[in-house]
Structures are given as C-alpha cells and as structure tokens.
Design a protein around this motif. Structure first.
Motif, mmCIF file in Angstrom:
data_model
loop_
_atom_site.group_PDB
_atom_site.id
_atom_site.type_symbol
_atom_site.label_atom_id
_atom_site.label_comp_id
_atom_site.label_asym_id
_atom_site.label_seq_id
_atom_site.Cartn_x
_atom_site.Cartn_y
_atom_site.Cartn_z
ATOM 1 N N LYS A 151 33.538 155.292 -33.946
ATOM 2 C CA LYS A 151 33.817 156.487 -34.746
ATOM 3 C C LYS A 151 32.869 157.610 -34.367
ATOM 4 O O LYS A 151 33.248 158.776 -34.336
ATOM 5 N N ASN A 177 24.025 158.713 -36.345
ATOM 6 C CA ASN A 177 23.971 159.421 -37.622
ATOM 7 C C ASN A 177 25.321 159.236 -38.268
ATOM 8 O O ASN A 177 26.188 160.092 -38.209
ATOM 9 N N ASN A 178 25.571 158.032 -38.846
ATOM 10 C CA ASN A 178 26.906 157.766 -39.356
ATOM 11 C C ASN A 178 26.857 156.824 -40.545
ATOM 12 O O ASN A 178 25.790 156.535 -41.074
ATOM 13 N N TYR A 179 28.030 156.364 -40.935
ATOM 14 C CA TYR A 179 28.180 155.611 -42.182
ATOM 15 C C TYR A 179 27.543 154.240 -42.105
ATOM 16 O O TYR A 179 27.275 153.622 -43.124
ATOM 17 N N PRO A 191 36.744 152.488 -42.326
ATOM 18 C CA PRO A 191 35.979 153.537 -41.644
ATOM 19 C C PRO A 191 36.653 154.221 -40.465
ATOM 20 O O PRO A 191 36.433 155.397 -40.268
ATOM 21 N N LEU A 192 37.452 153.509 -39.651
ATOM 22 C CA LEU A 192 37.910 154.196 -38.454
ATOM 23 C C LEU A 192 39.145 155.061 -38.680
ATOM 24 O O LEU A 192 39.670 155.632 -37.738
ATOM 25 N N LYS A 236 41.077 158.384 -39.668
ATOM 26 C CA LYS A 236 40.638 159.746 -39.403
ATOM 27 C C LYS A 236 40.304 160.507 -40.671
ATOM 28 O O LYS A 236 39.622 161.525 -40.623
ATOM 29 N N TYR A 265 38.548 159.238 -43.059
ATOM 30 C CA TYR A 265 37.302 158.695 -43.579
ATOM 31 C C TYR A 265 36.172 159.513 -42.972
ATOM 32 O O TYR A 265 36.143 159.708 -41.771
ATOM 33 N N PRO A 266 35.230 160.014 -43.768
ATOM 34 C CA PRO A 266 34.185 160.874 -43.193
ATOM 35 C C PRO A 266 33.226 160.075 -42.329
ATOM 36 O O PRO A 266 33.063 158.883 -42.510
ATOM 37 N N LEU A 267 32.562 160.774 -41.427
ATOM 38 C CA LEU A 267 31.607 160.093 -40.557
ATOM 39 C C LEU A 267 30.420 159.577 -41.355
ATOM 40 O O LEU A 267 29.813 158.587 -41.023
ATOM 41 N N GLY A 268 30.096 160.252 -42.426
ATOM 42 C CA GLY A 268 29.007 159.763 -43.266
ATOM 43 C C GLY A 268 27.655 160.068 -42.691
ATOM 44 O O GLY A 268 26.735 159.286 -42.790
ATOM 45 N N TYR A 269 27.527 161.236 -42.073
ATOM 46 C CA TYR A 269 26.238 161.486 -41.435
ATOM 47 C C TYR A 269 25.255 162.046 -42.436
ATOM 48 O O TYR A 269 25.606 162.539 -43.492
ATOM 49 N N GLU A 270 23.996 161.959 -42.034
ATOM 50 C CA GLU A 270 22.923 162.435 -42.895
ATOM 51 C C GLU A 270 22.661 163.890 -42.567
ATOM 52 O O GLU A 270 22.678 164.287 -41.414
ATOM 53 N N LYS A 288 16.397 161.722 -50.876
ATOM 54 C CA LYS A 288 16.398 160.567 -49.986
ATOM 55 C C LYS A 288 15.806 159.360 -50.696
ATOM 56 O O LYS A 288 14.781 159.469 -51.351
ATOM 57 N N PRO A 289 16.437 158.211 -50.568
ATOM 58 C CA PRO A 289 15.825 157.004 -51.163
ATOM 59 C C PRO A 289 14.602 156.598 -50.366
ATOM 60 O O PRO A 289 14.590 156.702 -49.149
#
Lengths: 409, 160, 170
Positions: A68, B113-115, C140-141, C143, C145-150, C165-166
């Motif tokens: 991804k 940098n991802n899930y 997750p894969l 399209k 679904y967000p990438l979930g980046y920081e 941030k934890p």
C-alpha cells in the motif's frame, strides 16, 4: 493497542485435532519472540508428549504495508521499500522490481549493467546462504560455523559498501540500469573475495557434512517429496532437495543468465540434510557465476540512455537545458509508465520471487504485489513437522529458510 | 575509582563510591535480550559476531528470556500486531532495564509511514538511546551501547 | 504464444467463456468469476498447470463495477508455461468460491486476499485474518482505506503533535 483475548474452543476447533480440545494433547505457543524462529514467527504446536501432532504458523508480526505504501510513491522512490522486504536479498528484490518496471516500459538495459546485476545478485545469494548456514547451524548448536560465516559475509558487505555506500540496503539496481558505475577497486575486491571463498566453503563442509551429530539431527527429518512440493507451489532449494532440478535462472532466464554456465544442484532426500547440501552446492555455483561474470565484464555505460526514465549525469546539468528539465521532472513528478500488467519472476535464495506490477498510466504504481517465496514455503510447516519431536521443529524452520520480512511484507 | 593499593600495601583494598561500583557492574555485564525483528537484527548479529565483537563490552551472550536480560535492543520495525508483545516482554524484564531503539524504524517509524508500523517504539516503551541508520552499521550500534553505558555510569542511587 | 499454451487457452475459451490478451509476452485469460474452480480444475488436470504461483487482487475503486479483479498466476512445470487468469468481482462485500480443493496452497493466499481486500471465499477451511491483528477492522489494501500515515512534526506544530503522541511509560 489491541488487548489480548483468550482464544475460545470455537476458534481452534477446525485448526487443532479433537484431542487438543479434550486436553489430551498440549498446545504450546512457540511465540513471536524466540531465539530460533528466525524472526517474529509464532507457531502453535499441538504436542502429544514431545511429538508434534500439528503445527499452525501465525504470521503477520512484521507486516509493514509495503504494497500500500508503494502505491503512494513514484516508481523511483518506491524502490527504496523493496530492499526491506527480504532483507537478506536486498539486491534480488531490487532486481525483481526493476525488471518488472523495465518490462512495462520496454526499456533496454546496457550489457555492462546486466553483467554487474548478475554479479551482485549472486553475491547476494552467497550472502544469504552464509547467514542461513550460520543461523541454522547455530540452532543445531554448532556455534563456530556462525562466526565463520559472518566473517565471510563481512567481505561481501565491504564490496556492497564500496559500490553504493550502504552495507545492506543498497538500492543499487534501479529500473534502467544501476545507480552509478562501480568504482575502480570493485573488480579487484571481487577477485580477492573469489580467491578466498572456495576454501572457506570447504571449511564449513568439513565442520558439518560428515559430522555425526549434525547428520543425526538432520537426516530423515522434515521430509517432503517433489510431488507434494508441486502441489503446494513450493520452489527453490526445498524443491531441488526433493529431486526436481528447477531453477528460475534456467527455466525463464532474466538479465542475461542464459550466457552463464552453471549447474543446478539437486538431491533426492527431501529432508533437512538434503536442503543443506543443496545450498552449500549453490554457494559454489554462485562463485562460479561471479567468476564468469567478472571475466566477461564489458566496458560501457551502466544506465539506459532514455532520459525520460533515467536521470542525466550530474555533470550534464550545468551545461544542458534539457538535462536540467529532465532532472526536474524526474524528481518532482517521476516518469510515467504505460498502462499494463506484468509479472516477473526471479530466483531468490529462497525460491521464486515475483513482482506483479499493474500500472494505470500514471507516475505511481497502481498495484504492486510481491509473490514472496517465504509466504508460500511456510504453508508446508504442518506437513514437515508432523510426527517429529519439538527439538526438530527448530531445525525444520531453519531448513525452509524463511525470512519474516519476506513473509509478511 | 581510587586505587590506594600502594598506601595499604598488599591488602588489595579499593575505596570508591557505592554508585560507581553498582554502575560499573551494571555496565560491564549488561545482557541484551535477543529481540531482533527485521533487517536491523542482521546488523545486530554482525555486531555480535567476530568482526565487530560485542563480547568485549560484556555482552557475551544474548539471552532469549526477558527474565534474564537487562537490555532490550529493539532492532527492527514494530508492527501493530507485534506492539503488545513488545510491551509484555518489556514488562517481564526485571529492573534495572534499559531500551535501545536501534534503527530508524524503531526510533521513528523509518521509511514506513503507514497504518501497519508503530511510528517509533517509544510509543510503547520508554527508550534510553536511539541509534539512527537504516540499518545502522555495527559500529553505530556499538556507539549507541557505549553512550548507554556512559548514561548508566551517571545514574544515582535514589532508593535503597 | 506457443502451441501448448494456445491449445490450453483455446480449450478454455471453447468450454467456458473467456477473452485472451497477450501483452509483452504474457498471456492473460479473462474468465467469469463463477467458473473459477472448474477452469482451474481443467487447467490442472488436462493441461498440466500444476502449480498455483500467486493469487492476488486489485482494487479499482471508485469504479464500482467491476470493483475488484482477482488474479491467479498458474505455472506448468512439465511444459514451463505461465498463464494468468483474471476475473472481475463487483460490490463491497464480494464472495466467490475457494480454489483450495484444486490447489491446496491457495489457503494462505485467499486468507491474505480476505484480510487485505475483504473478498470472501466460500468453502474456505479457515478464513481468518493472516497479516493484520485478529480484531482489526477494515481491509487495508482497498483504495478507500487511508494510508494511516503519521503527520510530520515541523517546528510550528511540534508541541501540539507531541501532546497527542502516545508515549510509553515505565
């Protein structure tokens, strides 16, 4: 952070035999953190005393979301992530990805780059097999082999550092050729290495091959035959140790492998010992290939001329306007790859490493999927471990040669 | 440490501070826990091997059991599925314990940098030393370990 | 394509509907989703495509019909032939039959496709998540679904992100 939760009978009902649910056999968790699982692999073992009835692998502890993540980066920048999939074969991963992109682009790679690619791929195979022999022997309590193998590996890592600056994650093989030409000392360093390594491989053989303890722990353990291997889609040293001389480098040659003369080592035992012998012989064949490649190394460019894909040399940017524009476009937007789907298969030290690449015409890969050998090869764990002792499980995991980065991507 | 052996003759008495002795013994035989996750684990193994020997710093063996180790070198990327396991292992280690985050992925999430990857293992466990690199050279890891040793040598005894 | 491959492809096209595409030396056979098990059986038994090399999916969101394409890579060991099968699936909760009875190693591949894309396989012996944690929600894969980046911490927002941030405590 997810909480732990008890696995109920319902979850396990179709995985373990009925004897486990009554408590007659024991369920043992060989957890993600274990000295011999070669990474974060969790095995759920169902034991009758010391004999393994069933072995259920649980993977995903190293899932990185590479596929991804690569969809959001341009083709050139996404290659950085491919190094880290099978981290003992970084150049092999780069090669699979580069071959896929080049196939979509119909890009030709100059001959010098092809020869150097073959050399580096074989050096990486040696590197991976050295770590394999070191860690497998370490699991079976032959500790000195580990230290000797790491000593040889340092020589290979010095060569990688010389050409690219990084010991392991080099990203040296790129679509269109290589990153840059090799320095002057490269050939000399490889020649020095090739003089030394055959004697060292003989040294490992003298320590392990006729060793009665090693033979006792590895003969007739973890047996699988060629028929089962093909049913389960296993290839690589596991299939070759079961009797079938199948190698991607000979079956569907890539990057000029058809010009080299090497043998495919095959054994018929199908057990751990056969796989060990196959890999030792593969190391010798790799040395042979590197020697041939070194002898036929031509002069010439290492990058394709196509400026739409490969960046121009830095010296040109100061004098040529087109070079500057190409450089700018490549770094900001990236090159666009025509629409299509390809699947390219290469031979990694573990089996067939394939790159499935689908492009929609844009600068970023639409879908990239790696067919990794460790993911497929790990499925036969239940078959290999059935009926053996717990202590053999350790040897069996080592002999399949899994890398969890490869399995979980 | 003041070696006043000459003054006391051959009695072999050394006078020093209690903290110095405690810290000296802690640093010189700090046993790391075998916690190699990904690529950095291979460099950690190289650091342990004969070329860049870690045994000369007292880390002769890497203990697999958290109950018998002092130092957790988190080498490699920590995925979301692995995160509770890391925390449980950290909790199982007895005091005094230290954590080295080896590599970019353990320090800050690295390239990924991802899930799926925890962005820095300090979201889960308190980290003492971060070693940068992808993967860090064995010499960089040794530098990190020596930095940790120097930090430990500065520690004061706060409670008996 | 060679004769053996042509023979196999033509046979499949005659018995079941399917279109062929040859691109860059690779043969792709587009088949109907309902017939996947039968086609795989025929290819394995009659044309010796005895290894399933790979099984994966591609998501074409926001295009709803077809939303997913499932791709099988088959390999024939005796003849050294490669064939790709592609079938299209619609909808948000699609399902089709499992290939496990034909190729046993489809087990983990289909678990991964379920985990990453949410495509159910009827008749699968053990359809659980394989790569993500057991109780993860979402696929997750896909399209959507967000990438979930920081979020990167620059100097102007360093402190406010730091508060969110934890941090692991002792």
């Amino acid at each position: 952070m997810p909480e732990f939760r008890e696995l109920t009978d319902q979850d396990l009902r179709n995985l373990v035999s009925d004897r486990a649910l009554t408590g007659e056999t024991m369920l043992l968790n060989m957890g993600p953190q274990h000295p011999s699982t070669h990474g974060v692999l969790r095995l759920l073992l169902e034991l009758d005393g010391e004999i393994v009835i069933n072995c259920i692998p649980d993977i995903g502890f190293l899932h990185t979301g590479v596929e991804k993540n690569m969809e959001t980066k341009t083709y050139a920048k996404a290659e950085v992530m491919t190094d880290r999939l099978d981290y003992l074969n970084p150049i092999g991963n780069n090669l699979a990805y580069s071959l896929a992109v080049e196939k979509l682009l119909d890009l030709d790679v100059p001959p010098r780059a092809q020869v150097i690619r073959v050399m580096l791929a074989e050096l990486t195979r040696l590197n991976s097999h050295l770590v394999w022999v070191g860690t497998s022997a370490l699991d079976l309590a032959a500790m000195s082999v580990f230290l000797y193998a790491m000593r040889e590996r340092e020589m290979i890592l010095d060569i990688f550092e010389m050409i690219s600056g990084a010991r392991m994650m080099t990203t040296y093989v790129r679509p269109g050729g290589l990153w840059r030409d090799t320095p002057v000392e490269f050939e000399e360093a490889v020649r020095r290495f090739l003089k030394v390594i055959p004697a060292r491989i003989d040294e490992y053989e003298s320590l392990l091959t006729k060793n009665p303890l090693f033979m006792d722990r590895t003969r007739h353990i973890g047996v699988i035959n060629a028929e089962e291997c093909q049913r389960w889609g296993i290839n690589g040293p596991v299939l070759r140790a079961a009797g079938l001389p199948f190698d991607m480098r000979k079956a569907l040659p890539y990057s000029g492998y058809e010009q080299y003369d090497f043998a495919i080592p095959t054994q018929t035992g199908g057990d751990i010992y056969s796989r060990y012998l196959v890999r030792i012989e593969e190391m010798r064949q790799s040395v042979r290939i590197v020697q041939q490649a070194l002898d036929r190394l031509p002069f010439g460019p290492v990058r394709s001329d196509n400026r739409k894909v490969m960046p121009p040399p830095r010296s040109e940017i100061g004098v040529s306007m087109e070079a500057l524009i190409h450089h700018f476009k490549l770094w900001t937007e990236g090159y666009s790859v025509p629409k299509g789907t390809v699947y390219v298969a290469t031979e990694s030290p573990r089996g067939e490493l394939g790159c499935f690449l689908e492009s929609d015409g844009g600068p970023k890969p639409y879908r990239v999927h790696f067919r990794t050998p460790s993911f497929s090869n790990l499925q036969i764990m239940p078959i290999l471990t059935r009926g053996h002792f717990v202590a053999d499980v350790v040897g069996i995991i080592g002999s399949i040669d899994i890398i969890l980065g490869d399995t979980d991507r | 440490m003041g070696l006043k052996g000459q003054k006391t003759g051959s009695l072999g008495i050394v006078t020093t501070k209690l903290e110095e002795v405690v810290n000296w013994s802690r640093t010189n035989s700090m046993w790391p826990m075998l916690f190699g996750l990904a690529c950095c684990a291979i460099e950690m193994m190289s650091a342990q091997a004969s070329n860049y020997d870690l045994s000369r710093f007292g880390m002769e063996l890497m203990r697999a059991s958290p109950r018998q180790s002092d130092l957790m070198i988190v080498a490699g990327r920590v995925s979301r599925k692995m995160a509770p396991v890391v925390r449980q292992l950290y909790d199982q280690m007895p005091d005094p314990k230290w954590v080295i985050a080896m590599g970019d992925c353990a320090a800050c999430g690295g390239v990924f940098n991802n899930y799926a990857i925890v962005q820095g293992v300090d979201e889960i466990v308190p980290v003492d030393v971060y070693v940068a690199g992808c993967p860090p050279r064995p010499e960089a890891l040794i530098h990190g370990i020596i930095t940790l040793h120097e930090r430990v040598k500065q520690e004061k005894l706060k409670s008996w | 394509m060679g004769d053996a491959l042509q023979a196999a492809v033509s046979a499949i096209q005659e018995r079941f509907a399917g279109s062929v595409e040859v691109d860059r030396g690779e043969t792709t056979l587009h088949i109907a989703a309902e017939k996947n098990v039968e086609i795989a059986q025929v290819l394995r038994d009659e044309f010796q495509f005895n290894m399933l090399i790979d099984e994966t999916a591609v998501d074409y969101w926001p295009q709803e019909a077809p939303r997913f394409h499932l791709v099988y890579q088959l390999y024939s060991m005796p003849f050294n032939l490669r064939l790709r099968l592609r079938l299209s699936i619609d909808g948000n909760a699609p399902h089709l039959r499992t290939l496990e009875s034909v190729f046993p190693n489809a087990n983990w591949y289909e678990r991964e496709v379920w985990d990453m894309f949410g495509i159910r396989f009827d008749g699968h012996s053990d359809l659980r998540r394989i790569l993500m944690p057991y109780d993860w929600e979402g696929h997750p894969l896909r399209k959507d679904y967000p990438l979930g980046y920081e979020e990167p911490q620059f100097t102007f927002n360093f402190d406010e992100i730091d508060l969110r941030k934890p941090k692991g405590q002792k």
